[in-house]
Design an enzyme around this catalytic site. Sequence first.
Site, mmCIF file in Angstrom:
data_model
loop_
_atom_site.group_PDB
_atom_site.id
_atom_site.type_symbol
_atom_site.label_atom_id
_atom_site.label_comp_id
_atom_site.label_asym_id
_atom_site.label_seq_id
_atom_site.Cartn_x
_atom_site.Cartn_y
_atom_site.Cartn_z
ATOM 1 N N ASN A 141 -14.119 18.393 36.382
ATOM 2 C CA ASN A 141 -13.527 19.272 35.367
ATOM 3 C C ASN A 141 -13.860 18.841 33.936
ATOM 4 O OD1 ASN A 141 -11.818 21.613 34.790
ATOM 5 N ND2 ASN A 141 -10.511 20.113 33.798
ATOM 6 N N TRP A 152 -14.082 28.944 30.202
ATOM 7 C CA TRP A 152 -15.245 29.299 29.391
ATOM 8 C C TRP A 152 -14.829 29.864 28.033
ATOM 9 C CZ3 TRP A 152 -20.209 28.221 29.240
ATOM 10 C CH2 TRP A 152 -20.773 27.606 30.357
ATOM 11 N N TRP A 197 -1.171 25.546 34.164
ATOM 12 C CA TRP A 197 -2.359 26.179 33.581
ATOM 13 C C TRP A 197 -2.882 27.291 34.499
ATOM 14 C CZ3 TRP A 197 -4.640 26.466 29.045
ATOM 15 C CH2 TRP A 197 -4.501 25.449 28.112
ATOM 16 N N TRP A 234 -25.254 35.585 19.156
ATOM 17 C CA TRP A 234 -25.766 34.582 20.090
ATOM 18 C C TRP A 234 -27.291 34.518 20.049
ATOM 19 C CZ3 TRP A 234 -21.919 31.706 21.714
ATOM 20 C CH2 TRP A 234 -20.662 32.275 21.953
ATOM 21 N N GLU A 284 -1.317 20.996 35.503
ATOM 22 C CA GLU A 284 -2.518 21.726 35.913
ATOM 23 C C GLU A 284 -2.149 22.997 36.683
ATOM 24 O OE1 GLU A 284 -5.934 20.624 35.212
ATOM 25 O OE2 GLU A 284 -4.606 19.667 33.770
ATOM 26 N N TRP A 304 -21.138 32.820 26.197
ATOM 27 C CA TRP A 304 -20.319 32.162 27.238
ATOM 28 C C TRP A 304 -20.354 32.926 28.557
ATOM 29 C CZ3 TRP A 304 -16.320 35.076 29.194
ATOM 30 C CH2 TRP A 304 -15.817 36.114 28.407
#
Length: 438
Positions: A326, A367, A263, A291, A260, A344
């Site tokens: 999460n 996102w 990331w 969209w 993590e 998004w």
Amino acid sequence: MSEPLSLVWLRRDLRLHDNAALYYAFKRGRPVIPVFIFDRTILDDLDDRQDRRVEFLVQEVNRLHEELAKMGSTLLVRYGKPIDVWKELLTQYRVSDVFANHDYEVYAKERDKAIGDLLTEQGIGFHTSKDQTIFERDEVLTGKKTPYTVFTPYSRKWNDKLTDFYLKAYPTENYFSQFWKTKPEKVPTLAEMDFQPVGEPFPARTVSDKLLDNYNETRDFPALPHGTSQLGMHLRFGTVSIRELARQAREAEDKTFLNELCWRDFYFQVLDHFPHVETYSFRREYDQIDWRNNEDEFEKWCNGETGYPIVDAGMRQLNTIGWMHNRVRMITASFLCKHLLIDWRWGEAYFGKKLRDYDLSANNGGWQWAAGSGTDAAPYFRVFNPERQAQKFDPKSVYIRQWVPEVDGPNYPKPIVEHTMARQRAIDTYRKALAKSK
């Protein structure tokens, strides 16, 4: 005052221990004063005057102020726009050098360039260091010396490079006697900055070895009260040392939490090398998506009234405590982008207003992953089924019933959209948009 000083500008590094900028200021050999600026460029744009992040900052700045007062020193705390504050500080103090740690957001880099130019004009050194990441910028590159745009090969190189050298703490405590001796100054209050307290306790700044040892088994189940570290807020503002945390994570039996942290570094370097992601899709062809952006449906998503219990539970948790688990962040984000076909960026901005642990790079990366437009993007044809996600990660509906107590009653709304239809609509819409860009 005749003696020249070194000022350390604290931003996302609110601690005195293991702080790179502070260490290098001490090594310069002059008396040191830390500075913190409540940046009106940011604060004036906040809609909620009960913003948890501002309350947390005031708490942590006061903690630092008290630590320094015990040593006979102070923290210079100012409320204003950084360029104006620095112009004022330079008239009040004889400054030889200013030290700070790197930030990677577009605004932060522009701000630092403006301050650096101001200091250079005055003949004052401006020195910046890496502190909030383990590896940054060009430290982890491909064989062709280009930045990675896919996480898995990045993580291999990151782990290969992760030696004790990069996790060593800066021994700032050895130099605390160099803090400039002066009377403590006053810290602005929330009320003076036109904010009000929420009054909730903030998460602990430590994580147990036991949690890290079992992180992969617990982190996906939102009903578990201590299944994740909840350290995001402390990492965001640097009230914990990333090096100290990585050392602890490396010793854990399970390496999931260390991954993590990898990331986190990855998203920082994506933001640094590809700043267009703040506004546009990482993969620009995804900006062609048509969209739907239905405002009524967006409001229902925001309020946790979609008729999909796991989605509604997540949004209500976010709205109530300023935090969301999460796994549920992924589910709610996928639902907005795929099921409702809402841009998004709308969801990213909503999370940005509400999350107490909001960090632009990680929020943006998450996102864009959900929308399929990012680096390690979920393929556009992968559409989370919210009901299956709930069955898998909240099988007894403990989390759902905590946040959506009316879920089994007659007043709970019917689903805003039917899953099979919405899934196919998303796939068709994405396929059409991507065909345009070929």
